[in-house]
Design an enzyme around this catalytic site. Structure first.
Site, PDB file in Angstrom:
ATOM      1  N   GLY A  11       0.890  -1.163   0.000  1.00 23.21           N
ATOM      2  CA  GLY A  11       0.000   0.000   0.000  1.00 23.21           C
ATOM      3  C   GLY A  11       0.927   1.211   0.000  1.00 23.21           C
ATOM      4  O   GLY A  11       1.680   1.424   0.958  1.00 23.21           O
ATOM      5  N   GLY A  13      -0.035   4.403  -0.564  1.00 26.42           N
ATOM      6  CA  GLY A  13      -0.889   5.595  -0.538  1.00 26.42           C
ATOM      7  C   GLY A  13      -0.340   6.623   0.437  1.00 26.42           C
ATOM      8  O   GLY A  13       0.868   6.785   0.596  1.00 26.42           O
ATOM      9  N   GLN A  14      -1.279   7.299   1.111  1.00 20.16           N
ATOM     10  CA  GLN A  14      -0.878   8.384   2.017  1.00 20.16           C
ATOM     11  C   GLN A  14      -0.027   7.875   3.183  1.00 20.16           C
ATOM     12  O   GLN A  14       1.002   8.456   3.505  1.00 20.16           O
ATOM     13  CB  GLN A  14      -2.137   9.063   2.578  1.00 20.16           C
ATOM     14  CG  GLN A  14      -3.000   9.743   1.543  1.00 20.16           C
ATOM     15  CD  GLN A  14      -2.447  11.110   1.167  1.00 20.16           C
ATOM     16  OE1 GLN A  14      -1.294  11.251   0.790  1.00 20.16           O
ATOM     17  NE2 GLN A  14      -3.272  12.115   1.291  1.00 20.16           N
ATOM     18  N   ASN A  99     -11.959  -3.987   2.003  1.00 23.70           N
ATOM     19  CA  ASN A  99     -10.591  -4.131   2.507  1.00 23.70           C
ATOM     20  C   ASN A  99     -10.222  -5.578   2.816  1.00 23.70           C
ATOM     21  O   ASN A  99      -9.047  -5.947   2.745  1.00 23.70           O
ATOM     22  CB  ASN A  99     -10.373  -3.225   3.724  1.00 23.70           C
ATOM     23  CG  ASN A  99     -10.194  -1.776   3.295  1.00 23.70           C
ATOM     24  OD1 ASN A  99     -10.117  -1.489   2.095  1.00 23.70           O
ATOM     25  ND2 ASN A  99     -10.128  -0.870   4.249  1.00 23.70           N
ATOM     26  N   THR A 123      -4.512  -1.391   7.924  1.00 20.21           N
ATOM     27  CA  THR A 123      -5.787  -1.284   7.206  1.00 20.21           C
ATOM     28  C   THR A 123      -6.980  -1.456   8.150  1.00 20.21           C
ATOM     29  O   THR A 123      -6.983  -2.356   8.999  1.00 20.21           O
ATOM     30  CB  THR A 123      -5.842  -2.375   6.109  1.00 20.21           C
ATOM     31  OG1 THR A 123      -4.700  -2.227   5.266  1.00 20.21           O
ATOM     32  CG2 THR A 123      -7.102  -2.268   5.274  1.00 20.21           C
ATOM     33  N   ASN A 124      -7.981  -0.622   7.969  1.00 19.61           N
ATOM     34  CA  ASN A 124      -9.213  -0.701   8.771  1.00 19.61           C
ATOM     35  C   ASN A 124     -10.285  -1.546   8.100  1.00 19.61           C
ATOM     36  O   ASN A 124     -10.259  -1.676   6.876  1.00 19.61           O
ATOM     37  CB  ASN A 124      -9.744   0.718   8.997  1.00 19.61           C
ATOM     38  CG  ASN A 124      -9.049   1.385  10.163  1.00 19.61           C
ATOM     39  OD1 ASN A 124      -8.907   0.779  11.223  1.00 19.61           O
ATOM     40  ND2 ASN A 124      -8.587   2.609   9.950  1.00 19.61           N
ATOM     41  N   HIS A 179     -10.185  -0.717  17.844  1.00 18.75           N
ATOM     42  CA  HIS A 179      -9.909   0.591  17.243  1.00 18.75           C
ATOM     43  C   HIS A 179     -11.211   1.149  16.682  1.00 18.75           C
ATOM     44  O   HIS A 179     -11.384   1.314  15.486  1.00 18.75           O
ATOM     45  CB  HIS A 179      -8.869   0.399  16.138  1.00 18.75           C
ATOM     46  CG  HIS A 179      -8.358   1.683  15.550  1.00 18.75           C
ATOM     47  ND1 HIS A 179      -7.991   2.762  16.302  1.00 18.75           N
ATOM     48  CD2 HIS A 179      -8.123   2.041  14.258  1.00 18.75           C
ATOM     49  CE1 HIS A 179      -7.566   3.732  15.498  1.00 18.75           C
ATOM     50  NE2 HIS A 179      -7.651   3.320  14.257  1.00 18.75           N
TER      51      HIS A 179
HETATM   52  N1  APR Z   1      -2.304  -4.484  -2.766  1.00 18.24           N
HETATM   53  C1  APR Z   1      -1.538  -3.387  -2.643  1.00 18.24           C
HETATM   54  N2  APR Z   1      -2.026  -2.145  -2.544  1.00 18.24           N
HETATM   55  C2  APR Z   1      -3.360  -1.989  -2.577  1.00 18.24           C
HETATM   56  C3  APR Z   1      -4.240  -3.097  -2.710  1.00 18.24           C
HETATM   57  C4  APR Z   1      -3.654  -4.396  -2.806  1.00 18.24           C
HETATM   58  N3  APR Z   1      -4.408  -5.495  -2.930  1.00 18.24           N
HETATM   59  N4  APR Z   1      -5.517  -2.620  -2.684  1.00 18.24           N
HETATM   60  C5  APR Z   1      -5.438  -1.278  -2.522  1.00 18.24           C
HETATM   61  N5  APR Z   1      -4.133  -0.889  -2.492  1.00 18.24           N
HETATM   62  C6  APR Z   1      -3.567   0.447  -2.345  1.00 18.24           C
HETATM   63  C7  APR Z   1      -4.314   1.568  -3.056  1.00 18.24           C
HETATM   64  O1  APR Z   1      -4.040   1.577  -4.449  1.00 18.24           O
HETATM   65  C8  APR Z   1      -3.777   2.804  -2.326  1.00 18.24           C
HETATM   66  O2  APR Z   1      -2.656   3.381  -2.988  1.00 18.24           O
HETATM   67  O3  APR Z   1      -3.584   0.850  -0.978  1.00 18.24           O
HETATM   68  C9  APR Z   1      -3.352   2.261  -0.967  1.00 18.24           C
HETATM   69  C10 APR Z   1      -4.092   2.865   0.194  1.00 18.24           C
HETATM   70  O4  APR Z   1      -3.706   4.189   0.273  1.00 18.24           O
HETATM   71  P1  APR Z   1      -4.710   5.403   0.574  1.00 18.24           P
HETATM   72  O5  APR Z   1      -5.941   5.237  -0.232  1.00 18.24           O
HETATM   73  O6  APR Z   1      -3.945   6.670   0.436  1.00 18.24           O
HETATM   74  O7  APR Z   1      -5.107   5.145   2.108  1.00 18.24           O
HETATM   75  P2  APR Z   1      -4.254   5.457   3.436  1.00 18.24           P
HETATM   76  O8  APR Z   1      -4.639   6.782   3.963  1.00 18.24           O
HETATM   77  O9  APR Z   1      -2.833   5.166   3.203  1.00 18.24           O
HETATM   78  O10 APR Z   1      -4.907   4.376   4.421  1.00 18.24           O
HETATM   79  C11 APR Z   1      -4.802   3.000   4.165  1.00 18.24           C
HETATM   80  O11 APR Z   1      -5.052   2.429   6.477  1.00 18.24           O
HETATM   81  O12 APR Z   1      -5.668   3.699   8.321  1.00 18.24           O
HETATM   82  C12 APR Z   1      -6.092   2.794   7.340  1.00 18.24           C
HETATM   83  O13 APR Z   1      -8.434   3.346   7.095  1.00 18.24           O
HETATM   84  C13 APR Z   1      -7.153   3.390   6.472  1.00 18.24           C
HETATM   85  O14 APR Z   1      -7.786   1.301   5.511  1.00 18.24           O
HETATM   86  C14 APR Z   1      -7.067   2.497   5.280  1.00 18.24           C
HETATM   87  C15 APR Z   1      -5.566   2.198   5.184  1.00 18.24           C
END
Ligand code: APR
Length: 312
Positions: A11, A13-14, A99, A123-124, A179
């Site tokens: 992941g 992302g952010q 998720n 992940t939540n 959580h």
């Molecule tokens: N494998 C790898 N990456 C994935 C997959 C997967 N199967 N499915 C989704 N992703 C990626 C998305 O493409 C995205 O870039 O996971 C990333 C998640 O990043 P964001 O959308 O920016 O979310 P973020 O703020 O990082 O939070 C991620 O953590 O705190 C929890 O509730 C929040 O469930 C969320 C997770």
């Protein structure tokens, strides 16, 4: 093979991107970012490589797509944020179905390519996603843990510091339970450098802080409009990884598998644990009064309902 540790961030992302920066700055080990959006993982990795000369760190940051989970091969730590974050008005449990699919794929990838890793799930809905990770990888319970309590406690520390006019570093506290909005900030166990919180703040202020801590994630979701909190979650997960990699044996509230402590069996629930080279080395059992125990029971029931939905 070098002697550097390898940290896989699944992941990108952010939270994933922020963790990569923090891992680099702390020279924790080589970082690999993996995401279904291959370009995002590669682009963030390249951008981060280009901070190294300025920030002064030398570990590697690479990235790639999930088509090749082989990129995580041999990772010492996997931190999983794969999935989607909340939108305003959603609860963490609203994320479960989508998720769970992501966690299932990631867990298979970890089992295949990083069978000795220490796995931190972010992940939540956290407590059921970490349970799914544990069940699907089949890893021992000391090597699968969820990040929640460090973040919830950090929020509590901030609110107390703000109200008391002190440094958040001097606020000692812990948060038990799932959580979710019924987490249990332990006021009785909280102090400012040893001075009990109830001598520092009046009850009305403490009650308001407890409530704000419980809803701390939602407050940020509402402000951001898109996405959820990421700086503090990233910092919290990296602190857990560091304690493992450097065998610091820090005590953190984490979502860990309970098989008896706190009267809970077979669920991941937030409790204080010691994280060192052995992973979750120990669960610390605090003495609770009747009110605290009742709050924990309610929180555990919410976790149980969420886990039941995974059908695992
Ligand atoms: N494998 C790898 N990456 C994935 C997959 C997967 N199967 N499915 C989704 N992703 C990626 C998305 O493409 C995205 O870039 O996971 C990333 C998640 O990043 P964001 O959308 O920016 O979310 P973020 O703020 O990082 O939070 C991620 O953590 O705190 C929890 O509730 C929040 O469930 C969320 C997770």
């Amino acid at each position: 093979m070098g002697s550097r540790k390898k940290i896989a961030l699944i992941g990108a992302g952010q939270i994933g991107g922020t963790m990569a920066l923090l891992c680099g700055q702390r020279n924790l080990g080589d970082v690999v970012l993996v995401d279904i959006m291959e370009g995002v993982a590669k682009g963030k990795a390249l951008d981060l490589q280009q901070t190294r000369g300025v920030l002064g760190f030398d570990v590697d940051v690479t990235g790639g797509g999930t088509g090749d989970y082989g990129l995580i091969r041999g990772a010492d730590v996997c931190i999983v944020t794969a999935g989607v974050p909340r939108k305003p008005g959603m609860s963490r449990d609203d994320l479960l179905k989508v998720n769970l699919e992501a966690i299932t794929k990631v867990a298979h990838g970890i089992r295949q390519h990083a069978p000795n890793a220490f796995v931190i799930v972010v992940t939540n809905p956290l407590d059921s996603m970490v349970y799914a990770m544990y069940r699907i990888t089949g890893f021992p319970k000391n090597r699968v843990v969820g990040m929640a309590g460090v973040l919830d406690t950090a929020r509590f520390q901030h609110f107390v510091a703000e109200a008391a006019g002190c440094s958040p570093q001097d606020v000692v506290g812990t948060v038990l339970g799932g959580h979710g909005d019924d987490m249990v900030p332990l006021v009785r166990h909280c102090s400012v450098s040893g001075v009990p919180l109830r001598q520092v703040l009046d009850q009305a202020k403490i009650d308001a802080i407890v409530e704000r801590t419980r809803k701390g994630g939602g407050e940020i979701v509402a402000l951001l409009g898109t996405g959820s909190a990421f700086y503090a979650p990233a910092a919290a997960a990296v602190a857990m990884a560091e304690s493992y990699l450097r065998d610091q044996k820090r005590t953190f509230p984490c979502s860990a598998l309970l098989d008896g402590p706190y009267g809970v069996k077979g669920l991941f629930v937030g409790v204080p644990v010691v994280i060192g080279a052995g992973g979750v080395e120990r669960i610390v059992e605090l003495e609770l009064d009747d009110a605290e125990r009742a709050m924990l029971t309610r929180s555990v029931e919410s976790v149980r309902r969420s886990v039941a939905e995974t059908k695992l």
